[in-house]
Write a protein that holds these residues in place. Structure first.
Motif, mmCIF file in Angstrom:
data_model
loop_
_atom_site.group_PDB
_atom_site.id
_atom_site.type_symbol
_atom_site.label_atom_id
_atom_site.label_comp_id
_atom_site.label_asym_id
_atom_site.label_seq_id
_atom_site.Cartn_x
_atom_site.Cartn_y
_atom_site.Cartn_z
ATOM 1 N N TYR A 265 43.258 -55.788 -79.914
ATOM 2 C CA TYR A 265 42.004 -56.227 -79.287
ATOM 3 C C TYR A 265 41.033 -55.058 -79.155
ATOM 4 O O TYR A 265 39.864 -55.159 -79.527
ATOM 5 C CB TYR A 265 42.301 -56.840 -77.917
ATOM 6 C CG TYR A 265 41.061 -57.143 -77.101
ATOM 7 C CD1 TYR A 265 40.089 -58.028 -77.562
ATOM 8 C CD2 TYR A 265 40.855 -56.536 -75.867
ATOM 9 C CE1 TYR A 265 38.949 -58.305 -76.824
ATOM 10 C CE2 TYR A 265 39.723 -56.807 -75.113
ATOM 11 C CZ TYR A 265 38.768 -57.688 -75.592
ATOM 12 O OH TYR A 265 37.643 -57.954 -74.857
ATOM 13 N N LEU A 269 37.682 -54.576 -81.316
ATOM 14 C CA LEU A 269 36.470 -54.614 -80.498
ATOM 15 C C LEU A 269 35.634 -53.360 -80.744
ATOM 16 O O LEU A 269 34.414 -53.438 -80.945
ATOM 17 C CB LEU A 269 36.834 -54.731 -79.018
ATOM 18 C CG LEU A 269 35.676 -54.741 -78.019
ATOM 19 C CD1 LEU A 269 34.744 -55.921 -78.280
ATOM 20 C CD2 LEU A 269 36.208 -54.800 -76.587
ATOM 21 N N LEU A 290 30.814 -61.625 -82.605
ATOM 22 C CA LEU A 290 32.206 -61.192 -82.493
ATOM 23 C C LEU A 290 33.143 -62.344 -82.827
ATOM 24 O O LEU A 290 33.129 -63.388 -82.181
ATOM 25 C CB LEU A 290 32.465 -60.704 -81.062
ATOM 26 C CG LEU A 290 33.731 -59.888 -80.821
ATOM 27 C CD1 LEU A 290 33.721 -58.616 -81.653
ATOM 28 C CD2 LEU A 290 33.853 -59.549 -79.341
ATOM 29 N N ALA A 303 36.782 -64.176 -77.741
ATOM 30 C CA ALA A 303 36.516 -62.774 -77.437
ATOM 31 C C ALA A 303 35.058 -62.542 -77.067
ATOM 32 O O ALA A 303 34.749 -61.687 -76.218
ATOM 33 C CB ALA A 303 36.898 -61.896 -78.628
ATOM 34 N N ASN A 304 34.132 -63.313 -77.665
ATOM 35 C CA ASN A 304 32.716 -63.077 -77.359
ATOM 36 C C ASN A 304 32.280 -63.701 -76.040
ATOM 37 O O ASN A 304 31.130 -63.589 -75.644
ATOM 38 C CB ASN A 304 31.812 -63.543 -78.509
ATOM 39 C CG ASN A 304 31.991 -65.007 -78.845
ATOM 40 O OD1 ASN A 304 32.645 -65.748 -78.121
ATOM 41 N ND2 ASN A 304 31.416 -65.415 -79.967
ATOM 42 N N ASN A 309 32.954 -56.619 -71.619
ATOM 43 C CA ASN A 309 33.762 -55.691 -72.405
ATOM 44 C C ASN A 309 32.982 -55.160 -73.607
ATOM 45 O O ASN A 309 33.090 -53.982 -73.961
ATOM 46 C CB ASN A 309 35.051 -56.366 -72.876
ATOM 47 C CG ASN A 309 36.031 -56.598 -71.737
ATOM 48 O OD1 ASN A 309 35.803 -56.192 -70.599
ATOM 49 N ND2 ASN A 309 37.136 -57.271 -72.031
ATOM 50 N N VAL A 310 32.199 -56.035 -74.231
ATOM 51 C CA VAL A 310 31.351 -55.608 -75.353
ATOM 52 C C VAL A 310 30.349 -54.574 -74.866
ATOM 53 O O VAL A 310 30.140 -53.532 -75.505
ATOM 54 C CB VAL A 310 30.622 -56.814 -75.982
ATOM 55 C CG1 VAL A 310 29.723 -56.351 -77.131
ATOM 56 C CG2 VAL A 310 31.624 -57.843 -76.488
#
Length: 340
Positions: A265, A269, A290, A303-304, A309-310
């Motif tokens: 991850y 990322l 993403l 994930a997006n 986190n991004v």
């Protein structure tokens, strides 16, 4: 050995014993630990004298109550060692669960890091006579920011408001070993991952690794105090340990492959964010593009959806974050910590 037993007789007995072992056979290997299927708040003995409590949490279902961190406890010859302190209310729940498994006193509790769901229950355990242990940076961060963050939590949590902040009693730098001949637990600091003060608990005899939030099983990664590049290196160090079971800070128990998923991850990322930076995309544009279908299959969440986190990785890669000061207050340094 009887003094009347001759050396020749002893050697002869050994030869006979060896001859009785079928050719090509050797001592059976230790049985690999099975991954337990568990319900929220259930307790299971996952290895001899090692218990795991699966705290309720869901990244996708808001109706599931937040039960704080998972817990592992280890029964030594004359005492108990507990991994993580949780919030005060949940610490009481876990304490009651432990007392159903043993009458031994609780001697040590490890704060895997300084966040509230892993450390704010310290006072509950201290009242039982336990000593709170943490990494040097976890102790420093709890001392530096604990009071302010405690007040913020007390606005929303009655248990925090009615308790008090108990600091780490004993801190360590790289490694602290507890071993009484029956059980062995190694508290290890592998570097700056989820926070600067993360510690894991490794049980080499049972091949169990309790990771705190340095490795979670689900979409539970908070990266606000992390160093994502170092986090990958920490996970690589975990992969080198002889492990059958991973007991994460949040989410169900898993096999060693969980460490690789967690690492993947962060690696993907970071790569995706860097690629976006190279073509001058904004954080929102990078998040929108993403694509990690495997991540949704693993966690149940895209994930997006986790834009924080991004943004954190974006700020890291564009030089906007000083990792030395993440989650830290400058007034409390190493010299302010006293070993007790």
């Amino acid at each position: 050995m009887s003094p009347r037993l001759s050396l020749a007789a002893v050697v002869g007995a050994i030869v006979v014993a060896v001859a009785l072992v079928p050719p090509g056979r050797s001592e059976p290997a230790a049985k690999k630990l099975a991954i337990p299927e568990m319900k929220f708040d259930e307790v299971k003995e996952i290895a001899p004298g090692v218990f795991f409590r699966y705290s309720s949490i869901s990244a996708t279902d808001p109706k599931v109550p937040f039960g704080g961190s998972n817990h592992t406890w280890v029964l030594f010859k004359d005492h108990v060692v507990v991994i993580d302190a949780n919030f005060p209310k949940e610490a009481g729940d876990v304490l009651a669960a432990i007392k159903k498994t043993t009458k031994l006193p609780i001697k040590y509790v490890l704060d895997t890091h300084h966040h509230g769901d892993h450390a704010y229950g310290n006072a509950v355990w201290a009242k039982e006579g336990a000593k709170i242990i943490g990494h040097t940076h976890a102790a420093r961060l709890l001392m530096a920011n604990g009071a302010k963050q405690w007040e913020e939590q007390a606005k929303d949590r009655k248990d925090v408001k009615e308790s008090h902040l108990h600091q780490v009693d004993e801190h360590f730098d790289d490694k602290l070993v507890l071993d009484d001949g029956t059980q062995r637990v190694e508290f290890l600091h592998l570097g700056h991952s989820h926070t600067r003060g993360d510690a894991v608990a490794y049980l080499p005899k049972h091949k169990i690794l309790c990771t705190g939030d340095a490795c979670v099983n689900g979409a539970f990664n908070f990266m606000g105090h992390s160093n994502s590049a170092e986090w990958v290196k920490c996970l690589e160090k975990m992969e080198k340990l002889d492990v059958d079971l991973v007991c994460p800070g949040h989410g169900p128990v898993a096999g060693k492959d969980l460490i690789a998923k967690q690492k993947r991850y962060f690696v993907e990322l970071r790569a995706a964010v860097q690629k976006g930076i190279d073509v001058k995309k904004t954080v929102d544009e990078i998040a929108a593009g993403l694509d990690m279908p495997w991540y949704k299959e693993w966690t149940g969440k895209a994930a997006n959806d986790i834009k924080d986190n991004v943004k954190h990785v974006f700020d890291e890669l564009t030089g906007k974050i000083d990792h030395e000061r993440l989650g830290a207050a400058p007034r409390v340094g190493r010299d302010d910590l006293v070993r007790r």
